[in-house]
Design a protein around this motif. Structure first.
Motif, mmCIF file in Angstrom:
data_model
loop_
_atom_site.group_PDB
_atom_site.id
_atom_site.type_symbol
_atom_site.label_atom_id
_atom_site.label_comp_id
_atom_site.label_asym_id
_atom_site.label_seq_id
_atom_site.Cartn_x
_atom_site.Cartn_y
_atom_site.Cartn_z
ATOM 1 N N TYR A 15 0.834 -1.205 0.000
ATOM 2 C CA TYR A 15 0.000 0.000 0.000
ATOM 3 C C TYR A 15 0.870 1.258 0.000
ATOM 4 O O TYR A 15 0.606 2.216 -0.737
ATOM 5 N N TYR A 16 1.920 1.246 0.827
ATOM 6 C CA TYR A 16 2.775 2.424 0.903
ATOM 7 C C TYR A 16 3.466 2.680 -0.436
ATOM 8 O O TYR A 16 3.537 3.818 -0.905
ATOM 9 N N GLU A 17 3.968 1.629 -1.062
ATOM 10 C CA GLU A 17 4.669 1.785 -2.344
ATOM 11 C C GLU A 17 3.741 2.328 -3.419
ATOM 12 O O GLU A 17 4.178 3.034 -4.321
ATOM 13 N N LEU A 18 2.452 2.021 -3.310
ATOM 14 C CA LEU A 18 1.478 2.533 -4.275
ATOM 15 C C LEU A 18 1.021 3.948 -3.932
ATOM 16 O O LEU A 18 0.160 4.511 -4.613
ATOM 17 N N GLY A 19 1.576 4.516 -2.873
ATOM 18 C CA GLY A 19 1.248 5.882 -2.491
ATOM 19 C C GLY A 19 0.087 6.001 -1.526
ATOM 20 O O GLY A 19 -0.318 7.116 -1.175
ATOM 21 N N GLU A 20 -0.448 4.874 -1.064
ATOM 22 C CA GLU A 20 -1.567 4.905 -0.114
ATOM 23 C C GLU A 20 -1.026 4.906 1.312
ATOM 24 O O GLU A 20 -1.208 3.953 2.087
ATOM 25 N N THR A 21 -0.352 5.999 1.666
ATOM 26 C CA THR A 21 0.310 6.111 2.960
ATOM 27 C C THR A 21 -0.676 6.002 4.110
ATOM 28 O O THR A 21 -0.393 5.334 5.126
ATOM 29 N N ASP A 22 -1.812 6.638 3.999
ATOM 30 C CA ASP A 22 -2.793 6.614 5.086
ATOM 31 C C ASP A 22 -3.264 5.190 5.365
ATOM 32 O O ASP A 22 -3.483 4.816 6.525
ATOM 33 N N LYS A 23 -3.418 4.389 4.305
ATOM 34 C CA LYS A 23 -3.845 3.002 4.487
ATOM 35 C C LYS A 23 -2.775 2.204 5.221
ATOM 36 O O LYS A 23 -3.079 1.435 6.155
ATOM 37 N N ALA A 24 -1.509 2.378 4.815
ATOM 38 C CA ALA A 24 -0.416 1.680 5.486
ATOM 39 C C ALA A 24 -0.331 2.093 6.948
ATOM 40 O O ALA A 24 -0.144 1.255 7.843
ATOM 41 N N SER A 38 12.780 11.507 9.818
ATOM 42 C CA SER A 38 12.190 11.886 11.098
ATOM 43 C C SER A 38 11.067 10.932 11.490
ATOM 44 O O SER A 38 11.009 10.449 12.633
ATOM 45 N N ARG A 39 10.176 10.633 10.554
ATOM 46 C CA ARG A 39 9.073 9.728 10.840
ATOM 47 C C ARG A 39 9.581 8.320 11.089
ATOM 48 O O ARG A 39 9.091 7.609 11.983
ATOM 49 N N SER A 40 10.575 7.889 10.311
ATOM 50 C CA SER A 40 11.143 6.556 10.482
ATOM 51 C C SER A 40 11.711 6.376 11.883
ATOM 52 O O SER A 40 11.435 5.374 12.572
ATOM 53 N N ILE A 73 9.434 -2.129 13.208
ATOM 54 C CA ILE A 73 10.491 -2.028 12.199
ATOM 55 C C ILE A 73 9.890 -1.898 10.797
ATOM 56 O O ILE A 73 10.310 -1.059 9.990
ATOM 57 N N GLY A 74 8.906 -2.734 10.497
ATOM 58 C CA GLY A 74 8.288 -2.680 9.174
ATOM 59 C C GLY A 74 7.629 -1.340 8.899
ATOM 60 O O GLY A 74 7.725 -0.796 7.791
ATOM 61 N N TRP A 75 6.966 -0.810 9.894
ATOM 62 C CA TRP A 75 6.323 0.496 9.767
ATOM 63 C C TRP A 75 7.370 1.568 9.495
ATOM 64 O O TRP A 75 7.240 2.391 8.584
ATOM 65 N N SER A 76 8.445 1.530 10.262
ATOM 66 C CA SER A 76 9.534 2.498 10.076
ATOM 67 C C SER A 76 10.179 2.364 8.700
ATOM 68 O O SER A 76 10.514 3.362 8.051
ATOM 69 N N ASP A 77 10.344 1.128 8.240
ATOM 70 C CA ASP A 77 11.003 0.890 6.949
ATOM 71 C C ASP A 77 10.264 1.537 5.789
ATOM 72 O O ASP A 77 10.867 1.879 4.767
ATOM 73 N N CYS A 78 8.939 1.675 5.932
ATOM 74 C CA CYS A 78 8.172 2.320 4.862
ATOM 75 C C CYS A 78 8.717 3.720 4.571
ATOM 76 O O CYS A 78 8.703 4.166 3.408
ATOM 77 N N TYR A 79 9.187 4.390 5.592
ATOM 78 C CA TYR A 79 9.652 5.767 5.440
ATOM 79 C C TYR A 79 11.162 5.855 5.198
ATOM 80 O O TYR A 79 11.674 6.937 4.919
ATOM 81 N N ARG A 80 11.819 4.719 5.287
ATOM 82 C CA ARG A 80 13.276 4.731 5.120
ATOM 83 C C ARG A 80 13.704 4.097 3.810
ATOM 84 O O ARG A 80 14.479 4.678 3.050
ATOM 85 N N PHE A 81 13.225 2.895 3.531
ATOM 86 C CA PHE A 81 13.610 2.194 2.311
ATOM 87 C C PHE A 81 12.551 2.410 1.249
ATOM 88 O O PHE A 81 11.770 1.524 0.923
ATOM 89 N N THR A 82 12.504 3.590 0.737
ATOM 90 C CA THR A 82 11.525 3.958 -0.265
ATOM 91 C C THR A 82 12.201 4.876 -1.270
ATOM 92 O O THR A 82 13.409 5.136 -1.175
ATOM 93 N N THR A 135 13.648 8.038 -2.988
ATOM 94 C CA THR A 135 14.325 9.142 -2.311
ATOM 95 C C THR A 135 13.389 10.308 -2.026
ATOM 96 O O THR A 135 13.407 10.884 -0.930
ATOM 97 N N GLU A 136 12.533 10.647 -2.974
ATOM 98 C CA GLU A 136 11.677 11.821 -2.790
ATOM 99 C C GLU A 136 10.626 11.612 -1.710
ATOM 100 O O GLU A 136 10.024 12.577 -1.231
ATOM 101 N N ARG A 137 10.393 10.359 -1.298
ATOM 102 C CA ARG A 137 9.375 10.091 -0.283
ATOM 103 C C ARG A 137 9.994 9.677 1.055
ATOM 104 O O ARG A 137 9.266 9.360 1.992
#
Length: 420
Positions: free
Chosen positions: A251-260, A296-298, A279-288, A290-292
């Motif tokens: 979901y996050y990779e598809l841009g549906e951040t709120d859903k993730a 800080s959130r991670s 860890i998985g939640w944090s990774d969404c904001y780290r291993f994505t 570059t522009e996203r």
């Protein structure tokens, strides 16, 4: 520690293996696609194509030869064993059975056929089923599609996933047809080259890879994860946790951040001690892309996880924070988290003793306090780790297969570890 299956690197704990794994950071440094899946560890030695007996080179050659025979020639071959089959009868049997092996076994029992040559009964039934009733999935046809997908992986994930999504549809058809409720039930009857337990993890991984090139495969990955979570609620807990992470990251990779965000917040509300959830939640904001990326959130998510008194896999969370600090040039802060991770990891050591025959003889938990002593604040964390590790393999008299994960927790196959 972060071991992984040799054929891929993953950012999740390995299912039925050691707690450690390679991180996506390793993957990024190597310039490889992030394959966020399970480990595909073999649960048992499989028999090809759903047969009771192993499919020898001779039987495989015979299946290839059968493809060149006409329907009439296949029926003539069956008559040579005293077996008369027509389309109507076979159609009724295919509606009942899950594999050609079931039907062939019934025919062999009726006419007393045995021996190597009688393999032709199964081979003929398999070929006729696939020709006459291709819309009625069988274990043999499913296994063929799975193996075709593995071969196509050599040319890329997209080609493999197109075939594997058809195979997944066949799995769902067979589950409903037989009324099976779990992967364990399915694998108890499907004796193909690969278990469903292993293959579904490979499928989740490769859908991620294919989705990096074509977003429709991420949508398919979401559908697969949601369906599997709905159907297999009582299956392996670690696989369920990994599948949840696969769902949210898609979901996050598809841009549906709120859903993730909503998914992780809901799961962690129910189980705040799920370390790899943080860890998985944090990774969404780290291993994505570059522009996203949002450092800080991670870090905020990881710190929130560390604040949970009895969070599981505390050392892994601390290691993730150390990595994040290092990548941002905060070396001293990273060192603090490294020491914290090491202290957590070394505090509890599980030592299963495994015989050369593959039996767990005993399992011992050892708490190492060290010369500097242990801060009182860490006692609750030690208790949590001991409780969390109590689900490790227990003492058993069941023999471990040579291709199964070694019970010592190394993450290696038994034949390459304690069974060597």
């Amino acid at each position: 520690m972060e071991p992984a299956k040799a054929s891929r690197i993953c950012s999740r704990p390995l299912v039925n293996a050691a707690e450690a794994h390679y991180s996506v950071a390793d993957l990024v440094r190597k310039g490889t696609h992030a394959l966020l899946g399970g480990n595909g560890t073999n649960l048992r030695t499989r028999n090809p194509s759903g047969c009771q007996a192993p499919q020898t080179g001779r039987a495989k050659a015979a299946r290839v030869q059968a493809k060149r025979l006409t329907d009439g020639e296949l029926l003539t071959k069956l008559r040579s064993f005293g077996i008369e089959v027509d389309r109507a009868w076979l159609g009724r049997e295919c509606e009942r059975a899950l594999s050609a092996e079931e039907i062939a076994g019934q025919l062999m029992d009726q006419n007393g056929s045995r021996g190597e040559e009688s393999d032709w009964i199964w081979i003929c039934v398999t070929a006729l089923w696939q020709r006459w009733f291709p819309d009625q999935p069988s274990f043999e046809a499913l296994d063929d599609k799975i193996q075709t997908g593995y071969k196509l992986l050599e040319s890329g994930a997209v080609a493999a996933c197109r075939v594997w999504l058809e195979a997944w549809s066949d799995v769902l058809f067979i589950l409903d047809k037989a009324g099976m409720q779990s992967i364990q039930d399915f694998d108890g009857r499907f004796r193909g080259t690969e278990s469903l337990f292993n293959w579904i993890q490979d499928l989740e991984d490769e859908l991620w890879n294919a989705g990096l090139d074509d977003r429709q495969f991420l949508t398919a990955r979401i559908a697969l994860c949601e369906e599997a979570l709905r159907r297999f609620r009582s299956d392996d807990d670690l696989m369920t946790e990994n599948r949840r992470r696969a769902l949210a990251e898609s979901y996050y990779e598809l841009g549906e951040t709120d859903k993730a965000e909503a998914l992780y917040r809901g799961w962690l509300h129910l189980d705040p001690r799920w370390g790899w959830g943080w860890i998985g939640w944090s990774d969404c904001y780290r291993f994505t892309r570059t522009e996203r990326r949002d450092w800080s959130r991670s870090e905020q998510i990881l710190r929130e996880g560390l604040s949970i008194a009895e969070v599981r896999d505390r050392a892994d969370i601390a290691d993730r924070l150390a990595d994040a600090c290092e990548e941002q040039g905060r070396g001293e802060e990273a060192a603090v988290y490294r020491r914290r991770a090491k202290r957590s990891a070394e505090t509890v050591e599980m030592s299963p003793s495994v015989s050369s025959a593959g039996k767990i003889l005993r399992q011992k938990a050892q708490v190492n306090i060290g010369g500097a002593g242990l801060p009182l604040g860490e006692m609750s964390n030690i208790a949590a780790m001991l409780r969390g590790r109590s689900a490790s393999p227990s003492v058993t008299n069941q023999k471990v297969g040579r291709n199964e994960p070694c019970p010592c927790g190394s993450g290696k196959k038994f034949k390459k570890c304690c069974g060597a």
